[in-house]
Structure formats: C-alpha cells, structure tokens
Design an enzyme around this catalytic site. Structure first.
Site, PDB file in Angstrom:
ATOM      1  CE  LYS A 189      -3.729  -2.238   2.598  1.00  0.00           C
ATOM      2  NZ  LYS A 189      -4.475  -2.666   1.410  1.00  0.00           N
ATOM      3  CE  LYS A 249      10.303  -3.891   7.321  1.00  0.00           C
ATOM      4  NZ  LYS A 249       9.321  -3.606   8.375  1.00  0.00           N
ATOM      5  CG  ASP A 286       8.743  -0.610  10.836  1.00  0.00           C
ATOM      6  OD1 ASP A 286       7.996  -0.063  10.006  1.00  0.00           O
ATOM      7  OD2 ASP A 286       9.480  -1.580  10.556  1.00  0.00           O
ATOM      8  N   GLY A 342      10.856 -11.159  17.625  1.00  0.00           N
ATOM      9  CA  GLY A 342      11.470 -11.185  16.294  1.00  0.00           C
ATOM     10  C   GLY A 342      11.789  -9.768  15.844  1.00  0.00           C
ATOM     11  N   GLY A 343      11.980  -9.624  14.535  1.00  0.00           N
ATOM     12  CA  GLY A 343      12.349  -8.324  13.976  1.00  0.00           C
ATOM     13  C   GLY A 343      11.308  -7.244  14.251  1.00  0.00           C
ATOM     14  CB  ALA A 344       7.619  -7.220  14.019  1.00  0.00           C
ATOM     15  CB  THR A 396      11.434 -18.973  21.919  1.00  0.00           C
ATOM     16  OG1 THR A 396      10.699 -19.629  20.891  1.00  0.00           O
ATOM     17  CG2 THR A 396      12.708 -19.728  22.224  1.00  0.00           C
ATOM     18  CD  GLN A 431      14.985 -20.257  26.047  1.00  0.00           C
ATOM     19  OE1 GLN A 431      13.909 -19.917  25.553  1.00  0.00           O
ATOM     20  NE2 GLN A 431      15.213 -21.492  26.480  1.00  0.00           N
TER      21      GLN A 431
HETATM   22  P1  ATR Z   1       9.005 -10.732  12.390  1.00  0.00           P
HETATM   23  O1  ATR Z   1      10.075 -10.094  11.570  1.00  0.00           O
HETATM   24  O2  ATR Z   1       7.607 -10.566  11.844  1.00  0.00           O
HETATM   25  O3  ATR Z   1       9.079 -10.344  13.830  1.00  0.00           O
HETATM   26  P2  ATR Z   1      10.248 -13.220  13.067  1.00  0.00           P
HETATM   27  O4  ATR Z   1      11.539 -12.525  13.289  1.00  0.00           O
HETATM   28  O5  ATR Z   1      10.230 -14.533  12.344  1.00  0.00           O
HETATM   29  O6  ATR Z   1       9.241 -12.295  12.260  1.00  0.00           O
HETATM   30  O7  ATR Z   1       9.532 -13.395  14.488  1.00  0.00           O
HETATM   31  C1  ATR Z   1       8.266 -13.977  14.617  1.00  0.00           C
HETATM   32  C2  ATR Z   1       7.784 -13.782  16.054  1.00  0.00           C
HETATM   33  O8  ATR Z   1       6.432 -14.254  16.154  1.00  0.00           O
HETATM   34  C3  ATR Z   1       8.571 -14.552  17.093  1.00  0.00           C
HETATM   35  O9  ATR Z   1       8.538 -13.837  18.299  1.00  0.00           O
HETATM   36  C4  ATR Z   1       7.767 -15.856  17.187  1.00  0.00           C
HETATM   37  O10 ATR Z   1       7.947 -16.554  18.399  1.00  0.00           O
HETATM   38  P3  ATR Z   1       9.214 -17.562  18.582  1.00  0.00           P
HETATM   39  O11 ATR Z   1      10.412 -16.662  18.820  1.00  0.00           O
HETATM   40  O12 ATR Z   1       8.882 -18.402  19.742  1.00  0.00           O
HETATM   41  O13 ATR Z   1       9.317 -18.326  17.279  1.00  0.00           O
HETATM   42  C5  ATR Z   1       6.376 -15.308  17.119  1.00  0.00           C
HETATM   43  N1  ATR Z   1       5.340 -16.261  16.699  1.00  0.00           N
HETATM   44  C6  ATR Z   1       5.086 -16.708  15.458  1.00  0.00           C
HETATM   45  N2  ATR Z   1       4.022 -17.543  15.444  1.00  0.00           N
HETATM   46  C7  ATR Z   1       3.580 -17.621  16.726  1.00  0.00           C
HETATM   47  C8  ATR Z   1       2.490 -18.297  17.395  1.00  0.00           C
HETATM   48  N3  ATR Z   1       1.648 -19.091  16.711  1.00  0.00           N
HETATM   49  N4  ATR Z   1       2.350 -18.125  18.722  1.00  0.00           N
HETATM   50  C9  ATR Z   1       3.202 -17.323  19.416  1.00  0.00           C
HETATM   51  N5  ATR Z   1       4.224 -16.653  18.857  1.00  0.00           N
HETATM   52  C10 ATR Z   1       4.416 -16.783  17.539  1.00  0.00           C
END
Ligand code: ATR
Length: 274
Positions: free
Chosen positions: A18, A68, A104, A131-133, A155, A157
């Site tokens: 968008k 990114k 962001d 994660g990255g977001a 996770t 940790q």
């Molecule tokens: P992004 O760049 O969108 O943050 P990413 O770096 O792959 O993508 O991170 C995904 C995040 O969503 C992680 O925090 C992941 O948790 P884990 O670190 O345990 O993998 C989380 N995530 C994805 N699917 C999930 C789900 N069904 N329930 C809970 N957390 C989820």
C-alpha cells in the site's frame, strides 16, 4: 520541466504493497514534485537492485519483507533507532552515502499516542514477540518512559536477549506468555507473526483490563484472532496496524522531504479500502 524525484518501496513480493498509494497521497497533499513506485527485487539480488535504482537517480527507498536485515547491512550510515533495531525500512541516498533508518517504532508510537490518544508515559506495556517486528519498536517505546516494558515470547530466551540488549534504556522484564498470568497491562502490543497464520499466542486472559488498549501490528479485512481474544477478555480499546503503516510512511516521508504529511485522511481512506 523539472525532473521528478523518484522513491520506491522494494520487496518480494511487492504487488500488494500500500506504500505507493500512501506516498502518492502524501506527495499530492504537500505539493511535492516526486514519484513513488513499487520495485520487485529478486530475493538474492537486493544490493544490485538498490544500486541500479540509485544509479537511475532514485532519492530514497522503503524496504519491506524480506529485505529489512539486508538493508541494515547495506547502509553506510545508520540512525540510532535503526542500529538498535538491527533492521532498516528506509534508505535516504545522498551522493554515495546510504542513510539507513527504521521508522516502524516511531510509526507505532505516533499511532498509539496521537491517533488513538493513549499516552505511553508511566504506563505498563506488554510487548508480545521477540522477532524483527518486536525489536524494531522497543527503543521508541522506551523513549516514551513507560513504567515497565514486559517482553513476552513463545521462546522466552529470545525475549530475555532483547531485555539484555535494551536494559540501559528503561525498566524491562521478560519471559514466556504464561509468566505474566495474574498481571494486567495498559497497552498490549502483538508483534508476533501469529496473526499472519490466523493463530493466537497462548496468552493469559488476565493481562487485559477494561482500560487496556490491545494493539495488533497486523491488519486485515477482519479483526485478528488476538483482537477478538482481547475483546472477549475485557480489553476496552482495540486497534490494528493500519495506523502504524501510514505513520511509519509519514516518518519516512519526513526524513526525505522535511515535511510531515497529515495522516488522518489517508488512514480513513485505507480503512474503507480494506
Ligand atoms: P518478524 O520479523 O515478523 O518479527 P520473526 O523474526 O520470524 O518475524 O519473528 C516472529 C515472532 O512471532 C517470534 O517472536 C515468534 O515466536 P518464537 O520466537 O517463539 O518463534 C512469534 N510467533 C510466530 N508464530 C507464533 C504463534 N503461533 N504463537 C506465538 N508466537 C508466535
């Protein structure tokens, strides 16, 4: 006739973006002589695509999935918020210099504070995801002085690593989702990618209170499962990431053009379109 300055969003895929619509609306509103395109880059040729765009006279880029992290590595200079996020969503080209920024988090904070009218100062914030977001929004949130920032992740940790990385910037706790059972928060932000797969992180229902704002960084036609769950469990205010999308774009536009566009009409226009 003067030449138009050219900008683009680069990603793969990119057809759904968008950003061209948003930036074209901003340019019209602020009477800027510029054009904004969508640029599809092969996944293994990000650097080449950027160089080619630069050589054609491109002035700046927005960077989206999956580039990114690569953009972070490509930048010759970084803003503090991009450095801490370890991810870049905006390039500004100046001669051979590539300034990498990450707008962001500023977009999220502006949407929460200005558009939704919820101050972060002295509030209890729960950030879901590591994660990255999630990493991209931590520093801008901490700079608004919340009383506590809890980072919860499937996770644990990874949440702990983020806590350690940002410890100097504010009061942070971390853990798995269930560790926050029995506590509640003023603002709960879903930065996991769970909503992308129509999934719901295993959350304790107790984290929501009647004055809580539940914010999902994702958006779509229907409320995400997280927002439905938040409402069912008593969150008084709900928001999806459409406002953040427009605000991060406005922040990039400001970096490039030195003018801050009005966002309310653009957000309203996009909401009608979804
Ligand atoms: P992004 O760049 O969108 O943050 P990413 O770096 O792959 O993508 O991170 C995904 C995040 O969503 C992680 O925090 C992941 O948790 P884990 O670190 O345990 O993998 C989380 N995530 C994805 N699917 C999930 C789900 N069904 N329930 C809970 N957390 C989820």
């Amino acid at each position: 006739m003067s030449k138009l300055d050219v900008y683009a969003v680069i990603g793969n895929p990119i057809a759904h973006s968008k950003s061209p619509l948003i930036h074209t609306a901003f340019a019209l509103q602020t009477a800027q002589s510029m054009r904004y395109e969508a640029l599809l880059s092969p996944v293994d040729e990000f650097r080449e695509s950027v160089t080619a765009f630069q050589q054609k006279g491109g002035k700046g880029l927005n960077i989206t999935v999956p580039f990114k992290l690569e953009a972070y590595k490509c930048a010759t200079h970084l803003t503090e918020r991009a450095e801490m996020a370890q991810a870049v969503n905006t390039f500004k080209f100046e001669d051979s210099k590539i300034l990498g920024d990450n707008t962001d988090g500023a977009g999220l904070v502006r949407d929460i504070e200005i558009n939704l009218g919820v101050s972060i100062d002295s509030k209890r914030i729960l950030l879901m995801g590591a994660g990255g977001a999630a990493r991209g929004v931590i520093l801008p949130i901490l700079k608004k002085n919340p009383s506590i920032l809890a980072i919860a992740n499937r996770t644990p940790q990874k949440a702990q690593q983020l806590q350690q990385q940002f410890v100097a910037y504010g009061d942070i706790v971390s853990g798995g989702f269930m560790e926050f059972s029995g506590e509640n928060f003023d603002i709960i932000i879903n930065a996991t990618s769970a909503s992308l797969n129509d999934a719901l992180p295993e959350l304790p229902a107790s984290i929501f209170a009647k004055d809580s704002l539940a914010y999902d960084m994702m958006y779509g036609h229907e409320p995400t499962r997280f927002l439905v769950f938040a409402k069912q469990n008593g969150a008084g205010y709900l928001a999806d990431g459409m406002g953040m999308l427009v605000e991060q774009a406005a922040e990039s536009f400001f970096l490039w053009r030195g003018i801050r566009p009005e966002t309310a009409d653009v957000i309203a226009q996009l909401k009608i379109g979804t």
